[in-house]
Design an enzyme around this catalytic site. Structure first.
Site, PDB file in Angstrom:
ATOM      1  N   LEU A 171       0.821  -1.203   0.000  1.00  0.00           N
ATOM      2  CA  LEU A 171       0.000   0.000   0.000  1.00  0.00           C
ATOM      3  C   LEU A 171       0.862   1.264   0.000  1.00  0.00           C
ATOM      4  O   LEU A 171       1.882   1.332   0.689  1.00  0.00           O
ATOM      5  CB  LEU A 171      -0.919   0.016   1.220  1.00  0.00           C
ATOM      6  CG  LEU A 171      -1.873  -1.181   1.369  1.00  0.00           C
ATOM      7  CD1 LEU A 171      -2.793  -0.961   2.563  1.00  0.00           C
ATOM      8  CD2 LEU A 171      -2.686  -1.405   0.102  1.00  0.00           C
ATOM      9  N   GLU A 198       3.012  -5.518   8.225  1.00  0.00           N
ATOM     10  CA  GLU A 198       2.364  -4.291   8.676  1.00  0.00           C
ATOM     11  C   GLU A 198       2.731  -3.911  10.114  1.00  0.00           C
ATOM     12  O   GLU A 198       2.854  -2.732  10.446  1.00  0.00           O
ATOM     13  CB  GLU A 198       0.843  -4.428   8.556  1.00  0.00           C
ATOM     14  CG  GLU A 198       0.295  -4.290   7.157  1.00  0.00           C
ATOM     15  CD  GLU A 198       0.422  -5.568   6.323  1.00  0.00           C
ATOM     16  OE1 GLU A 198      -0.036  -5.579   5.176  1.00  0.00           O
ATOM     17  OE2 GLU A 198       0.981  -6.562   6.839  1.00  0.00           O
TER      18      GLU A 198
END
Length: 300
Positions: free
Chosen positions: A106, A176
């Protein structure tokens, strides 16, 4: 092609029909045609369709690292929709046109210093990408020819089969946690279905990035091949999968994936609001700003 294009794309398809992709009519094999290749390209995604083989190759071409920006996600979804609606296409190979990187995941800039409306639009685009790819009637093969952290790993996990270049410098994983971000439940569900609960639990908590050999050992990727043979191996695997009757394969895929798809469809807006609430926290914004500063220093 930016956010309005995604909005039009979603308006045409609707949320529920997408999540209920198993309700689509089974894909039929194309009629015999002379060998023909077609290509269409957006700014960030190149698609080449070999009609004689019924196979498309989707190449990510958004340097320097194929980050999943709103524009990239929009083009990805529209390209995938075109292939889904093309009877000449039965399978798609996903790979990168950028050396040494499959996708960096992302785009941090989409999640830092923006409005809540932008965060909502971006996260719906991420959801749309996963829903379309995970529910696709086509055979999907990831030819991972570079590192693939976070959202890049998710794309690979979402495919039916993963082949990675045999290079110890390449890594893959849902990392993440290293950025202070929690992978959402549908990232986790996809990961658990591939590597099992225990490996997923430790990997997610530690934000682990696995080298190519380690990724193969834990089952994150199905096989490793020398980088120069990756394309040929992906093509060979695709032909193995396409040798089966489409309807049986598609119904089996639906049966295996329906529960995970249903869960996000049922909680899609709640998931968006959770993302907005989390990413808007000052502590998270501070962490993202520090990460971007670190990246700028590395570039300089």
């Amino acid at each position: 092609m930016a956010a309005p294009a995604l909005a039009r794309c979603m308006a045409r398809t609707g949320v529920l029909p997408l999540g209920q992709a198993w309700g689509r009519a089974p894909r039929l094999p194309p009629s015999p045609l002379p060998a023909q290749r077609r290509a269409f390209s957006n700014n960030k995604v190149l698609v080449e369709l070999d009609e004689s083989a019924g196979v498309a190759t989707m190449k990510f071409k958004s340097p320097p690292v194929n980050s999943l920006s709103l524009d990239f996600l929009t083009e990805f979804c529209i390209s995938l929709e075109k292939l889904e609606n093309d009877r000449a296409c039965r399978g798609v190979i996903l790979t990168s046109a950028v050396p040494k990187i499959f996708s960096s995941g992302l785009d941090i800039t989409e999640m830092c210093g923006k409005s809540t409306e932008h965060y909502a639009e971006f996260w719906r685009a991420v959801q749309e990408m996963w829903l379309r790819l995970y529910s696709s009637n086509m055979v999907t093969v990831a030819a991972v020819n570079g590192s693939s952290p976070a959202g890049g790993c998710l794309i690979a996990l979402t495919c039916d089969y993963r082949i990675m270049a045999e290079n110890p410098k390449f890594s893959i994983g849902l990392n993440e946690a290293q950025l202070g971000i929690v992978a959402p439940f549908w990232f986790k569900d996809t990961f658990v279905n591939i590597v099992g609960h225990r490996v997923a639990e430790s990997s997610l908590q530690l934000g682990s990035l696995h080298s190519a050999p380690e990724a193969h050992r834990i089952g994150l990727v199905d096989e490793l091949v020398p980088e120069e043979k990756l394309k040929d191996r992906a093509t060979a695997v695709m032909q193995q999968w396409l040798a089966l009757p489409d309807h049986a394969r598609q119904l089996t895929k639906t049966m295996m994936r329906k529960a995970v798809l249903d869960r996000l469809v049922a909680h899609r807006e709640e998931d968006v609001q959770n993302f907005i609430s989390f990413i808007s926290k000052e502590s998270i914004q501070k962490s993202l700003r520090m990460y971007m500063e670190m990246l700028k220093k590395k570039k300089s």
